[in-house]
Design an enzyme around this catalytic site. Structure first.
Site, mmCIF file in Angstrom:
data_model
loop_
_atom_site.group_PDB
_atom_site.id
_atom_site.type_symbol
_atom_site.label_atom_id
_atom_site.label_comp_id
_atom_site.label_asym_id
_atom_site.label_seq_id
_atom_site.Cartn_x
_atom_site.Cartn_y
_atom_site.Cartn_z
ATOM 1 N N ALA A 161 0.827 -1.211 0.000
ATOM 2 C CA ALA A 161 0.000 0.000 0.000
ATOM 3 C C ALA A 161 0.861 1.261 0.000
ATOM 4 O O ALA A 161 1.754 1.406 -0.816
ATOM 5 C CB ALA A 161 -0.961 -0.048 1.189
ATOM 6 N N SER A 162 0.640 2.159 0.958
ATOM 7 C CA SER A 162 1.255 3.488 0.896
ATOM 8 C C SER A 162 2.742 3.513 1.216
ATOM 9 O O SER A 162 3.372 4.572 1.072
ATOM 10 C CB SER A 162 0.513 4.450 1.829
ATOM 11 N N ILE A 163 3.321 2.407 1.630
ATOM 12 C CA ILE A 163 4.785 2.361 1.722
ATOM 13 C C ILE A 163 5.379 2.567 0.332
ATOM 14 O O ILE A 163 6.536 2.972 0.189
ATOM 15 C CB ILE A 163 5.253 1.035 2.350
#
Length: 551
Positions: A161-163
């Site tokens: 995801a947002s990593i």
């Protein structure tokens, strides 16, 4: 005859011992048979009985139950007895030598993960920890695939995801270091397809720097500007301490903000991982409004970043650039287009070069068609609180902001590369034997410096920096709580949650003069359930390993 039987019995027992030494290799090894003498015939039956009896007794004392490979709690790096020799493909793998000094931290952290997993009802979770650049523990709990009972293991691949935003930042930083990217030029210099913007009739400029720190004013998944502004105002009101009773206008704002909060929290707190406490308060599920943000579940495949811009490029800015923090994955879609134009490569090709340099060989963009070894399935709870598979999604519109797959091991490598670059300039390098970092020290310092007017929603003590959330060192009172400096990024997507946390060592003169970077703890956690807050868990695990490291 008595002497002969005693001799045979002793030899049988001695032969049996090594074959049943408590290990799987020994348990499956066929023991050698005793050599029969010429005078054996008279006591054949009794001799065999005594020999088999001795063998059975010794075997029962030494045998260890073998755990089924299908056991969901049986994968990962675990502490086993020296006698248990395991094949590389077995669900357990022996702890690496570096892990033996961290047995207490491993046991404590494993218990914590079991608790979190049970609390939220997650099918599977995988953790990895490195200390001073060396991986000391990785383990999977639960299932990567519930239907086929495939257990999680360190090699399990999940959505991060947002990593992905932190990965994209490396591409931007390399281009900036090479002089190919100016962070403060208007984005139209690189991507003229993105229209110039106005805010309340005033012409404004969106820059790469503002996009990185979510200060551009570009929207997130919620399209209703009124809802977003009311929610922001309501949150600001809640943060004010010691104010007089609210006026009628404030009461109205609170009422509106509270109602809208239920709707707009779905993509942020429920999907982007921004409210850990709320995520923990109840089992994650398909509650009202969880699935109303249609752009989260796009099935359309976009050929490139420029094509993806059509989803939002003509929408108005929600805030004046630089004035307010508004977390935006779409902002990183625009950053991907900037990477393409500044580098001359397709975004994914440029990222694959970076992954190769960082030795992140299991990190890839998520696509449905390719066979990706060890890929997990992703889950959510429906209205009846039953576990179900998440719907199919195509993340090609947001590779840069939330579209990559990875393992905990690859994330540890990434974290260590960032920590090395951050610290290498502080170490004595008299023999010039320290290699340069992948990013320069001044670049890393810039990336991990909190930016004004930002928020770090997964830890209220911190601020957002450049694609990382950063908490600075702080201690207000003597012999009281001490806040450690760390950097992290969480991730939340359809059916997945994640976190990567870097806890640098507080370097002293002895470390600077006699040791080498990286110095600190890295923790990565991935989970195949959406809406699982993991940052505080990762921080607790990092501090547990830091305790053992200091002893």
């Amino acid at each position: 005859m008595y002497r002969l039987l005693s001799s045979v019995t002793a030899r049988a027992a001695a032969t049996a011992g090594p074959a049943w030494d408590g290990g799987r290799r020994g348990a499956h090894r066929r023991p050698g048979l005793p050599v029969l003498g010429l005078g054996w015939a008279g006591g054949l039956g009794l001799g065999l009985g005594l020999a088999l009896g001795a063998k059975l007794v010794v075997g029962l004392r030494g045998a260890v139950p073998i755990q089924s490979p299908a056991d969901p709690e049986a994968s990962g790096t675990t502490e086993l007895s020296h006698e248990q020799a395991l094949s590389p493909g077995s669900p357990h793998t022996p702890a690496p030598p570096a892990a033996r000094g961290f047995s207490r931290a491993i046991e404590s952290s494993r218990d914590l993960l079991h608790r979190i997993k049970d609390e939220v009802g997650a099918p599977g979770i995988v953790v990895g920890v490195s200390v001073d650049g060396k991986e000391v523990w990785s383990e999977g709990l639960g299932y990567a695939d519930v239907e086929n009972r495939v257990p999680c293991k360190p090699e399990t691949v999940m959505r991060i995801a947002s990593i992905s935003k932190s990965l994209t930042m490396v591409a931007l930083a390399k281009l900036w270091e090479a002089g190919k990217l100016d962070l403060d030029l208007p984005v139209q210099h690189y991507v003229p397809e993105f229209p110039e913007k106005e805010y309340e009739g005033e012409k404004v400029s969106v820059t790469t720097r503002l996009l990185i720190s979510h200060l551009s004013g570009i929207r997130h998944y919620e399209k209703d500007i009124k809802k977003v502004k009311e929610e922001k105002a309501y949150k600001a009101l809640k943060m004010v301490k010691g104010t007089p009773p609210p006026s009628d206008q404030e009461k109205e704002l609170k009422e509106k903000g509270g109602k809208n909060n239920e709707k707009s929290d779905a993509p942020k707190a429920k999907v982007e991982q921004d409210s850990e406490a709320r995520c923990r308060s109840a089992k994650p599920g398909k509650k009202k409004n969880d699935f109303e943000q249609g752009e989260l579940y796009l099935k359309e495949k976009f050929e490139n970043s420029i094509e993806s811009l059509r989803l939002f490029k003509n929408d108005p800015l929600f805030f004046k650039p630089g004035s307010q923090f508004l977390y935006s994955t779409f902002g990183y879609t625009l950053l991907a287009a900037i990477v393409e134009r500044a580098s001359g490569y397709k975004y994914l090709d440029y990222m694959q070069k970076i992954f190769h340099d960082l030795d992140m060989l299991t990190t890839v963009q998520e696509e449905n068609e390719p066979v990706i070894y060890n890929r997990a399935r992703f889950y959510v709870y429906n209205k009846k609180k039953r576990l179900v598979n998440t719907p199919y999604v195509d993340n090609s519109y947001k590779w840069a902001g939330g579209g990559f797959l990875s393992t905990v091991g690859d994330l540890l490598k990434f974290g260590n590369a960032m920590l090395y670059g951050y610290q290498v300039g502080q170490f004595k390098n008299s023999n010039e034997n320290l290699l340069p970092g992948y990013l320069k020290p001044e670049t890393m310092v810039m990336m991990w410096t909190p930016v004004p007017n930002t928020e770090m929603s997964w830890d209220k003590e911190g601020k957002y920096a450049m694609a990382w959330g950063v908490v600075e060192k702080k201690q207000t009172y003597g012999s009281c709580r001490k806040q450690r400096h760390y950097a992290s990024h969480t991730g939340g997507a359809v059916g997945a949650s994640s976190v990567l946390l870097v806890l640098p060592e507080e370097l002293d003169s002895e470390a600077v003069n006699n040791k080498v970077p990286p110095r600190g703890i890295i923790v990565s956690i991935i989970c195949n359930m959406q809406s699982v807050g993991l940052n505080s868990t990762a921080l607790k695990i990092a501090l547990e390993f830091d305790k053992d490291r200091a002893d």
